[in-house]
Design an enzyme around this catalytic site. Structure first.
Site, PDB file in Angstrom:
ATOM      1  N   ASP A   1       3.375  13.902  10.618  1.00  0.00           N
ATOM      2  CA  ASP A   1       2.950  12.347   9.863  1.00  0.00           C
ATOM      3  C   ASP A   1       2.422  12.325  11.337  1.00  0.00           C
ATOM      4  OD1 ASP A   1       3.129   9.594   9.489  1.00  0.00           O
ATOM      5  OD2 ASP A   1       5.077   9.626   9.455  1.00  0.00           O
TER       6      ASP A   1
ATOM      7  N   SER B   1       1.080  -0.902   0.069  1.00  0.00           N
ATOM      8  CA  SER B   1       0.361  -0.143   0.016  1.00  0.00           C
ATOM      9  C   SER B   1       1.112   1.282  -0.006  1.00  0.00           C
ATOM     10  CB  SER B   1      -0.927  -0.662   1.356  1.00  0.00           C
ATOM     11  OG  SER B   1      -0.348   0.000   2.567  1.00  0.00           O
TER      12      SER B   1
ATOM     13  N   ARG C   1       6.913  -9.990  -4.802  1.00  0.00           N
ATOM     14  CA  ARG C   1       6.946 -11.845  -4.549  1.00  0.00           C
ATOM     15  C   ARG C   1       5.921 -12.524  -5.142  1.00  0.00           C
ATOM     16  NH1 ARG C   1       4.580 -14.635  -0.946  1.00  0.00           N
ATOM     17  NH2 ARG C   1       3.387 -12.264   0.257  1.00  0.00           N
ATOM     18  N   ARG C   2       4.556 -12.173  -5.213  1.00  0.00           N
ATOM     19  CA  ARG C   2       3.741 -12.909  -5.910  1.00  0.00           C
ATOM     20  C   ARG C   2       3.918 -12.739  -6.946  1.00  0.00           C
ATOM     21  NH1 ARG C   2      -1.403 -11.948  -3.977  1.00  0.00           N
ATOM     22  NH2 ARG C   2      -0.603  -9.669  -3.079  1.00  0.00           N
TER      23      ARG C   2
ATOM     24  N   THR D   1      -2.027   9.983  10.939  1.00  0.00           N
ATOM     25  CA  THR D   1      -2.042   8.623  11.385  1.00  0.00           C
ATOM     26  C   THR D   1      -2.270   8.979  12.920  1.00  0.00           C
ATOM     27  OG1 THR D   1       0.879   8.734  10.494  1.00  0.00           O
ATOM     28  CG2 THR D   1      -0.191   6.855  12.417  1.00  0.00           C
TER      29      THR D   1
ATOM     30  N   LYS E   1       5.537   7.317  15.804  1.00  0.00           N
ATOM     31  CA  LYS E   1       3.729   7.788  15.499  1.00  0.00           C
ATOM     32  C   LYS E   1       2.942   6.667  15.218  1.00  0.00           C
ATOM     33  CE  LYS E   1       3.390   6.753  10.998  1.00  0.00           C
ATOM     34  NZ  LYS E   1       2.637   6.967   9.883  1.00  0.00           N
TER      35      LYS E   1
END
Length: 333
Positions: free
Chosen positions: A244, A11, A32-33, A248, A191
């Site tokens: 940040d 993401s 990886r996939r 968040t 955070k």
């Protein structure tokens, strides 16, 4: 043309690959996939993490790390922080002598209490001048929609930070340079833990006073730890610190805030993972952040409270009562 390899199709790795491509870089995205990589290469869409968002044509995808790293000016690492050491050990022999390693990860390694840049230097055998960090209030979904945002690129070598700044500057993403790698990494890691605490407060039905208190005192804890490790205190008032933290702790797009909200409503960690199908970074990093604090004799009561809830199963109400019962100290501490 600047060439970039981005390791991680998740993401944040995927939107950052988009940023680099929009800034004019040639980008190879490693995953990886095989099935997902083939889909990205064929359609320029990551259906698992960015459905409906088309990546620029200059983004290519592969499962071959050597192919991704060939001639790369920057190798961007966007894998889960606790898997970095193992993954990088496999990639290190393929990294060119001039490639700068860029960390997007916001965590502290379990067991060693090392920051991600320290793990990179150790495993890849490179000096600090070849390791950079990107941090700031960068919620992935908003970035993917190309909404205006800013971040910080930090490296001990200012010239390297300036080159990375140019490589990721777009009409919607503005990067500022910093040489305080320690401060930027700590701001990003801690955070996540504070966002869990604020989410718990939300889940318990507490108001804005409670949440503002947790954010402000959480920032104080982060700053104390940063000062003990040699960070510049001004970093924590900027994008990699307060910026940040606010994003968040406040946004429903934040996995850490959402995870904490579920805990505050009375769900267990296992129930929350089952319901959300994902684990927030702060769930694992809260233990390593507390470990780092204790190694440096730094008091972090909010982080300790989160560890008590997440890993020791203490009820959120009980932990809150313990925080409020602590002896009062001067606000500057």
């Amino acid at each position: 043309m600047t060439r970039c390899a981005v390791f991680g199709t998740g993401s944040w790795g995927t939107p950052f690959a988009m940023i680099l491509a929009d800034a004019g870089c040639e980008v190879t995205l490693w995953g990886r996939r095989q099935e997902l990589v083939d889909t990205i290469e064929r359609t320029h869409v990551n259906p698992d993490y960015l459905p409906g968002v088309r990546l620029p044509d200059s983004v290519h995808a592969t499962t071959d790390a050597a192919e991704a790293l060939a001639g790369a000016d920057f190798a961007v690492l966007a894998v889960p922080s606790q898997t970095l050491r193992q993954n990088l050990a496999a990639w290190a022999p393929l990294i060119g002598p001039q490639t700068v390693l860029v960390s997007l990860m916001k965590g502290i390694e379990l067991g060693t209490a090392k920051r991600m840049s320290e793990v990179i230097q150790e495993v890849a055998g490179v000096g600090p001048e070849r390791v950079a960090v990107v941090s700031g209030p960068n919620l992935a979904k908003e970035i993917a929609n190309r909404q205006p945002a800013a971040g910080v690129v930090a490296c001990s070598d200012e010239e390297v930070a300036t080159r990375l700044q140019a490589a990721c500057h777009t009409p919607y993403f503005r990067a500022y340079t910093n040489t305080d790698v320690v401060g930027c990494e700590l701001g990003g890691a801690v955070k996540n833990v504070i966002a869990l605490a604020v989410g718990m407060a939300d889940g318990m039905g507490l108001g804005d006073n409670s949440k503002a208190t947790l954010m402000t005192r959480g920032l104080a804890e982060t700053t104390r730890l940063g000062l003990a490790l040699g960070a510049d205190p001004l970093t924590f008032s900027g994008l990699a610190g307060m910026g940040d933290l606010v994003a968040t702790c406040s946004s429903p797009l934040s996995r850490n805030h959402t995870f904490g909200t579920n805990l505050g409503r009375g769900m267990t960690v296992e129930e929350t993972i089952a319901a959300t199908k994902q684990t927030a970074e702060g769930v694992k990093s809260c233990e390593s952040v507390l470990d780092l604090a204790r190694r440096n004799n730094v008091e972090m009561p909010i982080v300790e409270a989160v560890v008590d809830v997440v890993h020791h199963g203490r009820p959120t109400q009980e932990v809150l009562a313990g925080l409020m019962a602590r002896s009062a100290k001067p606000e500057r501490r």
